[in-house]
Design a protein around this motif. Structure first.
Motif, PDB file in Angstrom:
ATOM      1  N   LYS A  19       0.815  -1.217   0.000  1.00 47.35           N
ATOM      2  CA  LYS A  19       0.000   0.000   0.000  1.00 47.35           C
ATOM      3  C   LYS A  19       0.851   1.270   0.000  1.00 47.35           C
ATOM      4  O   LYS A  19       0.337   2.359  -0.289  1.00 47.35           O
ATOM      5  N   LYS A  20       2.125   1.158   0.302  1.00 49.49           N
ATOM      6  CA  LYS A  20       3.005   2.329   0.310  1.00 49.49           C
ATOM      7  C   LYS A  20       3.532   2.664  -1.083  1.00 49.49           C
ATOM      8  O   LYS A  20       4.257   3.644  -1.262  1.00 49.49           O
ATOM      9  N   THR A  22       1.672   3.407  -3.772  1.00 46.63           N
ATOM     10  CA  THR A  22       0.843   4.383  -4.481  1.00 46.63           C
ATOM     11  C   THR A  22      -0.335   4.786  -3.621  1.00 46.63           C
ATOM     12  O   THR A  22      -0.762   4.023  -2.724  1.00 46.63           O
ATOM     13  N   GLY A  23      -0.875   5.951  -3.887  1.00 50.73           N
ATOM     14  CA  GLY A  23      -2.121   6.336  -3.264  1.00 50.73           C
ATOM     15  C   GLY A  23      -3.224   5.383  -3.660  1.00 50.73           C
ATOM     16  O   GLY A  23      -3.223   4.832  -4.771  1.00 50.73           O
ATOM     17  N   LEU A  24      -4.187   5.137  -2.751  1.00 47.68           N
ATOM     18  CA  LEU A  24      -5.305   4.215  -2.962  1.00 47.68           C
ATOM     19  C   LEU A  24      -4.837   2.764  -3.126  1.00 47.68           C
ATOM     20  O   LEU A  24      -5.559   1.928  -3.669  1.00 47.68           O
ATOM     21  N   ASP A  77      -9.685   9.576  -7.635  1.00 47.66           N
ATOM     22  CA  ASP A  77      -8.678  10.448  -7.025  1.00 47.66           C
ATOM     23  C   ASP A  77      -8.767  11.869  -7.593  1.00 47.66           C
ATOM     24  O   ASP A  77      -8.698  12.861  -6.849  1.00 47.66           O
ATOM     25  N   ARG A  86      -9.786  15.466  -1.319  1.00 48.01           N
ATOM     26  CA  ARG A  86      -8.735  14.443  -1.338  1.00 48.01           C
ATOM     27  C   ARG A  86      -7.929  14.540  -0.046  1.00 48.01           C
ATOM     28  O   ARG A  86      -7.421  15.614   0.299  1.00 48.01           O
ATOM     29  N   LYS A  89      -2.979  13.354   3.416  1.00 49.50           N
ATOM     30  CA  LYS A  89      -1.965  12.343   3.697  1.00 49.50           C
ATOM     31  C   LYS A  89      -1.871  11.265   2.623  1.00 49.50           C
ATOM     32  O   LYS A  89      -0.972  10.424   2.680  1.00 49.50           O
ATOM     33  N   ARG A  90      -2.803  11.267   1.679  1.00 51.23           N
ATOM     34  CA  ARG A  90      -2.766  10.233   0.646  1.00 51.23           C
ATOM     35  C   ARG A  90      -1.541  10.415  -0.244  1.00 51.23           C
ATOM     36  O   ARG A  90      -1.226  11.516  -0.687  1.00 51.23           O
ATOM     37  N   LEU A  91      -0.878   9.317  -0.537  1.00 54.23           N
ATOM     38  CA  LEU A  91       0.256   9.348  -1.451  1.00 54.23           C
ATOM     39  C   LEU A  91      -0.197   9.710  -2.857  1.00 54.23           C
ATOM     40  O   LEU A  91      -1.364   9.489  -3.216  1.00 54.23           O
ATOM     41  N   PRO A  92       0.692  10.235  -3.689  1.00 52.88           N
ATOM     42  CA  PRO A  92       0.343  10.461  -5.092  1.00 52.88           C
ATOM     43  C   PRO A  92      -0.027   9.139  -5.763  1.00 52.88           C
ATOM     44  O   PRO A  92       0.556   8.091  -5.474  1.00 52.88           O
ATOM     45  N   VAL A  93      -0.995   9.194  -6.649  1.00 55.48           N
ATOM     46  CA  VAL A  93      -1.420   7.984  -7.369  1.00 55.48           C
ATOM     47  C   VAL A  93      -0.427   7.694  -8.490  1.00 55.48           C
ATOM     48  O   VAL A  93      -0.167   8.538  -9.352  1.00 55.48           O
TER      49      VAL A  93
END
Length: 341
Positions: A19-20, A22-24, A77, A86, A89-93
């Motif tokens: 999960k680290k 990419t976002g989602l 996203d 959005r 804290k979500r990582l970039p997709v």
């Protein structure tokens, strides 16, 4: 397997570090792990056995469903970004990693479905062959427990800032792999012992043997062996010592009865036989018609009752009555289960 098991498998893969990437990532893995079960919507149009574990579990679905999921995730996203909702804290997709996770999650689904006695048509639509692993019960609480603990412990470590947060999830996946291998070996050994015992009793030649896992107890198997004309049933326990108990009676298959060919004209019966692995039938001829009951020995223990059973009344004077053999008569359940000597 059930959808909780699929979701936990996706979550464990995510917590193991994926999960680290990419976002989602977590959402993609969990949804992809359940995605092949979109065929369950067939229930809304009266379909079930003929649709389940077929097209959406095969190679065409593998090419189509994960990219559709990736497209949905990217659009979701962007939609959240436009609305200003959005999460910060979500990582970039990363589209490449989304594709990788979608395929990993999707692949976990047929792998788990293969493990039970229900089966999967892994090559649909190019082949209608069913594949069976006979390894795990369709709802396995030990699988749930191992995966859930791994997900929870890794999540707690990550929230607390502990070192190596992915370790519990990785360990849980390893435990599940070892457990599944041991369960599969147990089923193979149970099938071997059942075949030897059945043929030693004079029931041979044995054409097929299925050792079914049961709920909660990994050291027990319900066994079925099939000859040309009948099925036999029993129980194998691995503890405290390997013990195989075979029932003295056999259950006739009766699948060559002319009433079965007549019953096949009805879609529900036809679908059931398409799905069935170890079919057998009860045929009762009455003045008001012929009652045909078809079951599967995997889930019946010789009794024509339960969830996986189909019953059809054929009208009197039909082909089934006209083709009735002179020695045929109304057959009771006791006659169906009488031991053939």
């Amino acid at each position: 397997m059930d959808n909780l098991a699929h979701a936990l498998a996706g979550a464990a893969l995510a917590e193991a570090g994926l999960k680290k990437k990419t976002g989602l990532g977590m959402a993609t893995l969990i949804i992809a792990a359940n995605l092949p079960d979109v065929d369950a919507f067939g229930l809304l149009v009266g379909e079930n056995l003929a649709w389940r574990r077929g097209w959406t579990h095969g190679p065409i679905a593998m090419l189509v469903l994960p990219p559709l999921l990736v497209g949905f995730m990217v659009l979701f996203d962007r939609w959240q970004a436009r609305r200003g909702t959005r999460p910060a804290k979500r990582l970039p997709v990363h589209v490449g990693w989304l594709f990788a996770l979608a395929y990993i999650g999707w692949a976990s689904h047929p792998l788990l479905d293969f493990m039970n006695t229900y089966g999967i048509r892994l090559l649909m639509p190019f082949s209608e062959r069913w594949f069976y692993g006979d390894t795990l019960f369709i709802i396995d609480v030990w699988l749930w427990t191992a995966l859930a603990l791994g997900v929870w412990l890794s999540g707690r470590r990550r929230r607390n800032g502990s070192a190596h947060p992915a370790r519990p999830a990785l360990i849980s996946l390893g435990v599940v792999a070892v457990y599944t291998t041991a369960m599969g070996a147990g089923s193979v050994a149970a099938e071997h012992l059942t075949r030897e015992a059945a043929e030693a009793r004079g029931h041979g030649p044995v054409r097929t043997v299925v050792a079914s896992p049961v709920p909660f107890n990994p050291f027990r198997r319900e066994v079925v062996f099939g000859t040309d004309e009948a099925y036999g049933f029993g129980v194998l326990r691995w503890t405290p010592l390997p013990t195989l108990q075979l029932e003295p009676r056999l259950t006739r298959k009766n699948m060559d009865d002319p009433a079965i060919a007549e019953a096949r004209k009805e879609k529900g019966i036809r679908d059931f036989l398409y799905w069935s692995r170890l079919p057998f039938a009860s045929v009762e001829r009455r003045p008001d018609g012929t009652i045909v009951t078809i079951a599967d020995a995997r889930y019946s223990n010789g009794a024509a009752a339960g969830q996986f059973v189909r019953t059809l009344r054929l009208p009197p004077g039909g082909v089934a009555d006209q083709l009735q053999r002179p020695d045929d008569g109304p057959q009771s359940d006791d006659q169906h289960g009488a031991e053939r000597r």
